[in-house]
Design a protein around this motif. Structure first.
Motif, mmCIF file in Angstrom:
data_model
loop_
_atom_site.group_PDB
_atom_site.id
_atom_site.type_symbol
_atom_site.label_atom_id
_atom_site.label_comp_id
_atom_site.label_asym_id
_atom_site.label_seq_id
_atom_site.Cartn_x
_atom_site.Cartn_y
_atom_site.Cartn_z
ATOM 1 N N TYR A 10 7.433 16.501 -1.376
ATOM 2 C CA TYR A 10 6.879 17.628 -0.618
ATOM 3 C C TYR A 10 5.364 17.602 -0.660
ATOM 4 C CZ TYR A 10 5.111 22.360 0.173
ATOM 5 O OH TYR A 10 4.390 23.436 0.623
ATOM 6 N N ASN A 11 4.735 17.948 0.444
ATOM 7 C CA ASN A 11 3.295 18.198 0.414
ATOM 8 C C ASN A 11 2.907 19.214 1.474
ATOM 9 O OD1 ASN A 11 0.757 17.896 -0.694
ATOM 10 N ND2 ASN A 11 0.158 16.278 0.715
ATOM 11 N N ALA A 12 1.904 19.989 1.152
ATOM 12 C CA ALA A 12 1.254 20.936 2.065
ATOM 13 C C ALA A 12 -0.005 21.369 1.337
ATOM 14 C CB ALA A 12 2.138 22.142 2.353
ATOM 15 N N VAL A 59 2.636 7.938 5.024
ATOM 16 C CA VAL A 59 1.497 7.632 4.155
ATOM 17 C C VAL A 59 0.567 8.838 4.081
ATOM 18 C CG1 VAL A 59 -0.464 6.084 3.768
ATOM 19 C CG2 VAL A 59 1.590 5.208 4.871
ATOM 20 N N CYS A 60 0.432 9.398 2.868
ATOM 21 C CA CYS A 60 -0.459 10.554 2.686
ATOM 22 C C CYS A 60 -1.814 10.072 2.198
ATOM 23 C CB CYS A 60 0.154 11.528 1.687
ATOM 24 S SG CYS A 60 -0.941 12.914 1.300
ATOM 25 N N VAL A 61 -2.896 10.619 2.732
ATOM 26 C CA VAL A 61 -4.248 10.241 2.291
ATOM 27 C C VAL A 61 -4.490 10.544 0.830
ATOM 28 C CG1 VAL A 61 -5.763 10.281 4.315
ATOM 29 C CG2 VAL A 61 -5.095 12.432 3.261
ATOM 30 N N GLU A 62 -3.673 11.426 0.251
ATOM 31 C CA GLU A 62 -3.877 11.772 -1.154
ATOM 32 C C GLU A 62 -3.430 10.649 -2.085
ATOM 33 O OE1 GLU A 62 -2.340 15.783 -1.936
ATOM 34 O OE2 GLU A 62 -3.055 16.306 0.059
ATOM 35 N N GLY A 79 -0.020 11.018 7.099
ATOM 36 C CA GLY A 79 0.851 12.174 6.846
ATOM 37 C C GLY A 79 0.354 13.487 7.420
ATOM 38 N N PHE A 80 -0.942 13.738 7.332
ATOM 39 C CA PHE A 80 -1.424 15.050 7.796
ATOM 40 C C PHE A 80 -1.330 15.209 9.308
ATOM 41 C CE2 PHE A 80 -5.512 12.715 7.776
ATOM 42 C CZ PHE A 80 -6.054 13.103 8.995
ATOM 43 N N LYS A 81 -1.105 14.088 10.049
ATOM 44 C CA LYS A 81 -0.891 14.161 11.505
ATOM 45 C C LYS A 81 0.573 14.456 11.841
ATOM 46 C CE LYS A 81 -3.700 13.311 14.169
ATOM 47 N NZ LYS A 81 -4.752 14.184 14.764
HETATM 48 MO MO LIG Z 1 -0.965 14.343 3.295
#
Ligand SMILES: [Mo]
Ligand SMILES: Nc1nc2c(c(=O)[nH]1)N[C@H]1C(S)=C(S)[C@@H](COP(=O)(O)O)O[C@H]1N2
Length: 243
Positions: free
Chosen positions: A80-82, A129-132, A211-213
């Motif tokens: 999970y991410n937000a 792929v998340c930038v984090e 991921g953020f897109k």
């Molecule tokens: Mo992300």
């Protein structure tokens, strides 16, 4: 858990170089401003990021597909991410939910969850792929966004598709990325209804972008010629963020 593959790491490092490859001296030279003048530097950096968006958009090949994987590699449960903890994520109600449509779309009748779930679906196993600094392969099923846009009479000669979310998040895609065959309105994760924490009733899955897109808990879709930007792009991340 991270399962970051080396090729991807190199691709991301290259992107970082493209993004951050200007020295402070070069920046001063290019912008003609004193780097201690923070506002001017911010303006210059934004100009470079916008230039970067244009270069990436020009390089974008609408026929190139993101790699797809064997279903044994697909993770479930999924990470999970937000921008806030899971307990605070929206829980949308099937009976009252309506997807609103706006902008350059001929038929703006709102959609219920049932109507959305009746759309034709495809399945795709790709890497998020998340930038984090984490990535995970997942299996998403849903309707190609292209199919939906055609169904509602969206004017696909316009430049952008914007998304609004139940948590105040917002994102947008350039039209070629919105029409890309792997860009989905994802209703399922690993053959299960999309769990609330991953965006029920649906998320936009963009296999060619970071991921953020991939906005979750979508409440509105609109078509426009004015770049709607996004939650993270408005906080400094590059808007195109894809290949
Ligand atoms: Mo992300
Ligand atoms: N509405 C909304 N969508 C969002 C976010 C968010 O905070 N709100 N975070 C983004 C980020 S940074 C990531 S990495 C993914 C995470 O999706 P997942 O929880 O399905 O792994 O959602 C994206 N979509």
């Amino acid at each position: 858990m991270t399962d970051f593959d080396p090729a991807l790491r190199t691709a991301l490092a290259k992107r970082q170089l493209l993004r951050g490859g200007l020295s402070l001296g070069a920046l001063t030279f290019l912008t003609g401003c004193d780097v201690s003048d923070n506002e001017a530097v911010q303006r210059a950096l934004h100009a470079i990021s916008r230039w970067n968006d244009r270069v990436q958009a020009a390089l974008f090949n609408p026929n190139r597909l993101a790699p797809e994987f064997d279903d044994r590699l697909a993770h479930y449960p999924f990470r999970y991410n937000a921008w806030y903890p899971e307990e605070k994520s929206p829980k949308l109600d099937v009976s009252t939910y309506r997807l609103a449509l706006g902008g350059k779309i001929a038929n703006k009748t709102p959609w219920t969850v049932e109507e959305l779930h009746d759309l034709p679906q495809v399945t795709q196993i790709t890497r998020h792929v998340c930038v984090e600094g984490w990535s995970m392969i997942g299996m998403w099923s849903g309707t190609p966004l292209r199919t939906f846009l055609e169904r509602v009479g969206a004017d696909t000669s316009r430049r952008y598709v914007g998304f609004e979310c139940a948590d105040g998040y917002y994102e947008s895609l350039d039209m070629p990325s919105a029409l890309h065959p792997q860009t989905l309105m994802a209703f399922q994760l690993a053959n299960r209804p999309l769990p609330p924490r991953h965006g029920f009733p649906f998320k936009i899955r963009v296999a060619t972008k970071l991921g953020f897109k991939n906005p979750k808990w979508i409440t509105a879709i609109y078509v426009t010629d004015r770049n709607p930007s996004g939650f993270w792009p408005d906080r400094g991340y590059n808007w195109f963020s894809g290949s």
